[in-house]
Scaffold this active site. Structure first.
Site, PDB file in Angstrom:
ATOM      1  N   LYS A  52       0.986  -1.302  -0.071  1.00  0.00           N
ATOM      2  CA  LYS A  52      -0.027   0.034   0.064  1.00  0.00           C
ATOM      3  C   LYS A  52       0.698   1.104  -0.078  1.00  0.00           C
ATOM      4  O   LYS A  52       0.376   2.141  -0.875  1.00  0.00           O
ATOM      5  CB  LYS A  52      -0.953  -0.038   1.367  1.00  0.00           C
ATOM      6  CG  LYS A  52      -2.075  -1.134   1.041  1.00  0.00           C
ATOM      7  CD  LYS A  52      -2.825  -1.345   2.292  1.00  0.00           C
ATOM      8  CE  LYS A  52      -3.778  -2.511   2.289  1.00  0.00           C
ATOM      9  NZ  LYS A  52      -4.419  -2.892   3.429  1.00  0.00           N
ATOM     10  N   GLN A  96      -4.842  -1.446   9.880  1.00  0.00           N
ATOM     11  CA  GLN A  96      -4.611  -2.753   9.246  1.00  0.00           C
ATOM     12  C   GLN A  96      -5.323  -3.991   9.977  1.00  0.00           C
ATOM     13  O   GLN A  96      -4.967  -4.148  11.088  1.00  0.00           O
ATOM     14  CB  GLN A  96      -3.200  -3.065   8.768  1.00  0.00           C
ATOM     15  CG  GLN A  96      -3.020  -4.391   8.189  1.00  0.00           C
ATOM     16  CD  GLN A  96      -3.347  -4.413   6.644  1.00  0.00           C
ATOM     17  OE1 GLN A  96      -3.269  -3.276   5.912  1.00  0.00           O
ATOM     18  NE2 GLN A  96      -3.876  -5.566   6.214  1.00  0.00           N
ATOM     19  N   ASP A 119     -11.379   3.203   3.949  1.00  0.00           N
ATOM     20  CA  ASP A 119     -11.523   1.653   3.770  1.00  0.00           C
ATOM     21  C   ASP A 119     -13.127   1.355   3.982  1.00  0.00           C
ATOM     22  O   ASP A 119     -13.513   0.198   3.712  1.00  0.00           O
ATOM     23  CB  ASP A 119     -10.772   0.861   5.341  1.00  0.00           C
ATOM     24  CG  ASP A 119      -9.588   0.073   4.989  1.00  0.00           C
ATOM     25  OD1 ASP A 119      -9.693  -0.213   3.490  1.00  0.00           O
ATOM     26  OD2 ASP A 119      -9.002  -0.382   5.682  1.00  0.00           O
TER      27      ASP A 119
END
Ligand code: NAD
Length: 281
Positions: A52, A96, A119
């Site tokens: 990422k 994460q 997200d």
């Protein structure tokens, strides 16, 4: 059978993001910023975060990773997120997952400013998705929708079977498909006779984490199969949730693993972060 090439579509999306970033810098002096919170030393999480960060660099974003030990307390994670919420250089925050067992994941996700929730896991954005309002949408299902769009796959009235019902994959996938006027069946670990559902579907979208779960006799001739699963098997290779070798000859379209949905997830994370930066005040 046609392969849906997620890798080349992701590259195409990333080049258009690079141009948009250039424009944003020139016109508004804004550099999109992404902050990642990485807790513990799970090798897969570290590998994803590295990918990422590399993708951010490639398109010209500013990115920072907050690396924390897995002994960190809930309060310390909350304090870090609150600090990033207030950082004007950051447009997107990503925690994460999975988090260590002692951490309440839902409570952590709720601390993220919904306007920086790239997200799409915050309940505010989930609620807006379900009601078909503009929102940040979870990157993996959003990437799948982008694939349907690119390959001109019409969803209206289609029977779609979503296999897997997690908050980050199956549920947002089902909402997006419903919003696109598909007839959606959502199946999961407690579903009885999975085959009776998948074999009726025009489109099967599977995100479960069980290698080879979807077999040849579970899909109809001409079906479209989207494989979200990423599983590392004993020989070290990556495979999806579909028995690709035997299922693919029956399909009109299918995604490979690797090179299918995976690259699209990262492209959508960049796209969501750009979207947030474009409305930065
Ligand atoms: P999860 O464990 O949170 O959820 C799995 C879901 O699958 C659950 O709803 C469960 O009920 C269902 N399930 C499990 N076994 C089943 C079975 N035998 N039959 C039917 N349903 C079953 O997992 P997740 O986070 O949603 O991830 C699922 C898979 O997708 C994993 O392989 C993960 O690595 C992959 N994934 C890929 C991407 C990507 O970018 N391609 C992104 C996220 C997750």
């Amino acid at each position: 059978m046609q392969l849906i090439d997620g890798k080349s579509l992701a590259n195409k999306v990333q080049s258009s993001i690079t141009s948009e970033v250039e424009k944003l810098k020139q016109e508004k002096n804004i550099v999109p910023g992404l902050a990642v919170i990485l807790i513990g030393d799970d090798p897969a999480s570290h590998a994803y975060v590295k990918m990422k960060a590399k993708a951010c660099e490639k398109v010209g974003f500013y990115s920072i990773t907050h690396n924390m030990p897995d002994t960190i307390s809930q309060d310390e994670i909350v304090a870090t997120i609150e600090m990033i919420n207030d950082n004007p250089r950051i447009d997107g925050i990503l925690v994460q997952l999975p988090l260590p067992k002692h951490v309440d994941t839902n409570a952590i996700l709720e601390v993220i400013d919904p306007k920086k929730d790239v997200d799409g896991f915050h309940a505010y954005n989930v609620g807006r998705l379900v009601t078909n309002l503009d929102s940040f949408v979870a990157c993996t299902p959003l990437g799948v929708m982008k694939m349907f769009e690119e390959y001109k796959i019409d969803l209206k009235g289609k029977n779609v079977c979503v296999v897997g019902a997690s908050n980050i994959v199956g549920k947002p996938m089902a909402s997006l498909l419903l919003n696109a006027d598909a007839t959606v069946t959502v199946t999961h670990i407690c579903t009885k006779d999975l085959k009776s559902h998948t074999s009726k579907a025009d489109i099967v979208v599977v995100g479960v984490g069980v290698p080879g779960l979807i077999k040849e006799d579970m899909v109809k001739e001409g079906a479209i199969v989207i494989d979200i699963g990423i599983n590392r098997i004993e020989d070290g290779s990556l495979v999806g949730d579909v028995d690709f070798e035997n299922v693919s000859p029956k399909c009109s379209y299918i995604t490979p693993v690797p090179g299918g949905v995976g690259p699209m997830t990262i492209a959508m994370l960049l796209s969501n972060t750009l979207k947030s930066a474009q409305v930065r005040i």
